[in-house]
Write a protein that holds these residues in place. Structure first.
Motif, PDB file in Angstrom:
ATOM      1  N   LEU A 181       0.837  -1.186   0.000  1.00  0.00           N
ATOM      2  CA  LEU A 181       0.000   0.000   0.000  1.00  0.00           C
ATOM      3  C   LEU A 181       0.878   1.243   0.000  1.00  0.00           C
ATOM      4  CD1 LEU A 181      -2.474  -1.045   2.832  1.00  0.00           C
ATOM      5  CD2 LEU A 181      -2.915  -1.139   0.393  1.00  0.00           C
ATOM      6  N   LYS A 182       0.405   2.268  -0.631  1.00  0.00           N
ATOM      7  CA  LYS A 182       1.115   3.540  -0.595  1.00  0.00           C
ATOM      8  C   LYS A 182       0.948   4.152   0.784  1.00  0.00           C
ATOM      9  CE  LYS A 182       1.500   8.034  -2.866  1.00  0.00           C
ATOM     10  NZ  LYS A 182       0.965   8.918  -3.935  1.00  0.00           N
ATOM     11  N   LYS A 183       2.080   4.533   1.372  1.00  0.00           N
ATOM     12  CA  LYS A 183       2.049   5.089   2.721  1.00  0.00           C
ATOM     13  C   LYS A 183       1.419   6.472   2.707  1.00  0.00           C
ATOM     14  CE  LYS A 183       5.830   4.740   5.046  1.00  0.00           C
ATOM     15  NZ  LYS A 183       7.205   5.012   5.542  1.00  0.00           N
ATOM     16  N   PRO A 184       0.381   6.696   3.530  1.00  0.00           N
ATOM     17  CA  PRO A 184      -0.223   8.031   3.611  1.00  0.00           C
ATOM     18  C   PRO A 184       0.731   9.029   4.263  1.00  0.00           C
ATOM     19  CG  PRO A 184      -1.692   6.331   4.502  1.00  0.00           C
ATOM     20  CD  PRO A 184      -0.332   5.714   4.359  1.00  0.00           C
ATOM     21  N   ASP A 185       0.539  10.279   3.949  1.00  0.00           N
ATOM     22  CA  ASP A 185       1.249  11.348   4.648  1.00  0.00           C
ATOM     23  C   ASP A 185       0.404  11.702   5.860  1.00  0.00           C
ATOM     24  OD1 ASP A 185       2.544  13.544   5.586  1.00  0.00           O
ATOM     25  OD2 ASP A 185       2.345  14.758   3.762  1.00  0.00           O
ATOM     26  N   ALA A 192      -7.268   6.719   9.400  1.00  0.00           N
ATOM     27  CA  ALA A 192      -6.333   6.437   8.310  1.00  0.00           C
ATOM     28  C   ALA A 192      -5.193   5.541   8.796  1.00  0.00           C
ATOM     29  CB  ALA A 192      -5.775   7.737   7.751  1.00  0.00           C
ATOM     30  N   PHE A 193      -4.706   5.791   9.997  1.00  0.00           N
ATOM     31  CA  PHE A 193      -3.597   5.019  10.551  1.00  0.00           C
ATOM     32  C   PHE A 193      -4.014   3.568  10.788  1.00  0.00           C
ATOM     33  CE2 PHE A 193      -1.038   3.491  14.149  1.00  0.00           C
ATOM     34  CZ  PHE A 193       0.239   3.736  13.679  1.00  0.00           C
ATOM     35  N   LEU A 219      -2.438   0.203   8.721  1.00  0.00           N
ATOM     36  CA  LEU A 219      -1.644  -0.844   9.360  1.00  0.00           C
ATOM     37  C   LEU A 219      -2.386  -2.171   9.510  1.00  0.00           C
ATOM     38  CD1 LEU A 219       0.550   0.648  12.229  1.00  0.00           C
ATOM     39  CD2 LEU A 219       1.205  -0.080   9.948  1.00  0.00           C
ATOM     40  N   THR A 220      -3.707  -2.135   9.583  1.00  0.00           N
ATOM     41  CA  THR A 220      -4.472  -3.361   9.829  1.00  0.00           C
ATOM     42  C   THR A 220      -4.158  -4.486   8.845  1.00  0.00           C
ATOM     43  OG1 THR A 220      -6.290  -2.256  10.991  1.00  0.00           O
ATOM     44  CG2 THR A 220      -6.800  -4.341   9.914  1.00  0.00           C
ATOM     45  N   PRO A 221      -4.082  -4.247   7.539  1.00  0.00           N
ATOM     46  CA  PRO A 221      -3.775  -5.348   6.623  1.00  0.00           C
ATOM     47  C   PRO A 221      -2.414  -6.001   6.878  1.00  0.00           C
ATOM     48  CG  PRO A 221      -4.695  -3.492   5.424  1.00  0.00           C
ATOM     49  CD  PRO A 221      -4.409  -3.011   6.803  1.00  0.00           C
ATOM     50  N   PHE A 222      -1.424  -5.203   7.274  1.00  0.00           N
ATOM     51  CA  PHE A 222      -0.108  -5.759   7.570  1.00  0.00           C
ATOM     52  C   PHE A 222      -0.173  -6.663   8.802  1.00  0.00           C
ATOM     53  CE2 PHE A 222       0.857  -1.592   5.551  1.00  0.00           C
ATOM     54  CZ  PHE A 222       1.477  -2.069   4.406  1.00  0.00           C
ATOM     55  N   ILE A 223      -0.942  -6.240   9.793  1.00  0.00           N
ATOM     56  CA  ILE A 223      -1.098  -7.029  11.021  1.00  0.00           C
ATOM     57  C   ILE A 223      -1.836  -8.320  10.728  1.00  0.00           C
ATOM     58  CG2 ILE A 223      -2.127  -7.042  13.331  1.00  0.00           C
ATOM     59  CD1 ILE A 223      -1.832  -3.928  13.246  1.00  0.00           C
ATOM     60  N   GLU A 224      -2.884  -8.237   9.936  1.00  0.00           N
ATOM     61  CA  GLU A 224      -3.656  -9.434   9.598  1.00  0.00           C
ATOM     62  C   GLU A 224      -2.808 -10.416   8.796  1.00  0.00           C
ATOM     63  OE1 GLU A 224      -7.192  -8.045   7.677  1.00  0.00           O
ATOM     64  OE2 GLU A 224      -8.219  -7.691   9.590  1.00  0.00           O
ATOM     65  N   ALA A 225      -1.980  -9.904   7.891  1.00  0.00           N
ATOM     66  CA  ALA A 225      -1.116 -10.776   7.097  1.00  0.00           C
ATOM     67  C   ALA A 225      -0.112 -11.505   7.991  1.00  0.00           C
ATOM     68  CB  ALA A 225      -0.387  -9.965   6.030  1.00  0.00           C
ATOM     69  N   GLU A 226       0.451 -10.786   8.958  1.00  0.00           N
ATOM     70  CA  GLU A 226       1.423 -11.394   9.858  1.00  0.00           C
ATOM     71  C   GLU A 226       0.764 -12.440  10.745  1.00  0.00           C
ATOM     72  OE1 GLU A 226       5.063 -12.295  11.509  1.00  0.00           O
ATOM     73  OE2 GLU A 226       4.564 -11.119   9.720  1.00  0.00           O
ATOM     74  N   ASN A 251      10.129   3.228   8.035  1.00  0.00           N
ATOM     75  CA  ASN A 251       9.060   2.225   8.177  1.00  0.00           C
ATOM     76  C   ASN A 251       9.101   1.547   9.546  1.00  0.00           C
ATOM     77  OD1 ASN A 251       7.729   2.310   5.562  1.00  0.00           O
ATOM     78  ND2 ASN A 251       9.603   1.418   4.718  1.00  0.00           N
ATOM     79  N   ASN A 252       9.592   2.266  10.549  1.00  0.00           N
ATOM     80  CA  ASN A 252       9.716   1.709  11.888  1.00  0.00           C
ATOM     81  C   ASN A 252       8.578   2.258  12.756  1.00  0.00           C
ATOM     82  OD1 ASN A 252      10.508   1.040  14.544  1.00  0.00           O
ATOM     83  ND2 ASN A 252      12.666   1.014  13.955  1.00  0.00           N
TER      84      ASN A 252
END
Length: 298
Positions: A43-47, A60-61, A65-72, A146-147
């Protein structure tokens, strides 16, 4: 009450849109690539600084992040199932034992210990720690590296040097190729580091009771994540409650009484925080040079 309903609706709609987009792309990948494994969300990171602080930025936050957490968590659940079914080769178990800091070489013992460590982390807890440690995605380390969880590293040039680093210290804030890598490192740390054994025990206790993992309940095991100790734990619980990130019929989200009262940390209400601290706890000290970089206080 209306404010919480509106925020919940915004988060739900935004998350549904993002997950739907990822699901479509994932199906396309799986349909065109034989034997393809679950793909990482891209996903494109929002500003986030450009998004008004408060409900809009929070929605927005969380949606980002939710899809990354679900994938992990999906990856972790799949690995756990494979371990439980005894479908791991001895060489694979040895690699996992090293990764999860297991000392024994006995195959059965490795399997038993892995089942205590290889398990999902509640999204409510992941989202809340990410919000605190990255100032809702606006910190320099989140934007440039990305931290999102304050992970450290200890080789020169491995990350970004904190502007407020104490003289004589050599840690840097780790740079990740993607938010997914940051989430993966964070989850591995909670699942493997000795400092978070209490969190893993709490998770196992809930499982024995047939209950789903609770972010508020597991937060109690994160006292060592910050030098603020139990005040940090109470901040996590407060944010999970105030943002309605999980149901809490058992009352796990109630604050824990601290023997010596401490002032509320500035990040308690980071929903309206416009500043972007370099990390949620810039004074965190390293107990060891762990490969994942997140270490407890000394």
């Amino acid at each position: 009450m209306q404010r919480h309903i509106t925020l919940g609706l915004l988060i739900s709609l935004a998350t549904a849109f993002v997950i739907g987009h990822i699901y479509f792309n994932l199906q396309l990948i799986e349909s065109t690539t034989p034997g393809a494994s679950v793909a990482k969300p891209t996903l494109k990171k929002p500003d986030f600084k450009a998004i008004p602080a408060g409900r809009e930025r929070k929605a927005a936050f969380f949606a980002y992040l939710t899809p990354f957490i679900e994938a992990e968590n999906q990856k972790i659940a799949s690995l756990r199932s494979k371990i439980a079914k005894g479908n791991m080769k001895p060489a694979e178990l040895e690699q996992l034992a090293k990764r999860y800091r297991i000392k024994t070489t006995d195959t059965k013992a490795i399997e038993q210990q892995l089942l205590k460590k290889v398990d999902v982390i509640p999204p409510s807890l992941v989202l809340t720690q990410a919000a605190i440690e990255s100032a809702w995605g606006t910190s320099r380390f989140a934007v440039k590296g990305n931290n999102y969880f304050g992970q450290w590293c200890f080789k020169k040039g491995c990350g970004l040097v904190p502007n407020q680093r104490i003289e004589g210290k050599n840690h840097e804030v780790r740079v990740f190729k993607s938010p997914q890598d940051s989430v993966s490192a964070y989850v591995l740390n909670l699942n493997s580091h000795p400092a978070y054994k209490e969190l893993r025990q709490a998770r196992a206790q809930l499982a024995q009771q047939g209950a789903a993992p609770s972010g508020c309940y597991l937060a109690t095991g994160l006292e060592s994540y910050s030098e603020k100790g139990m005040a940090y734990v109470n901040t996590l619980k407060k944010m999970i409650r105030s943002n309605r990130l999980e149901q809490d019929p058992s009352g796990h989200g109630k604050p824990i009484q601290v023997a010596t009262p401490q002032p509320e940390p500035e990040t308690t209400d980071v929903a309206n925080q416009d500043s972007a601290p370099e990390t949620g706890d810039v004074t965190r000290e390293a107990a060891s040079s762990s490969e994942d970089g997140i270490v407890p206080s000394t």
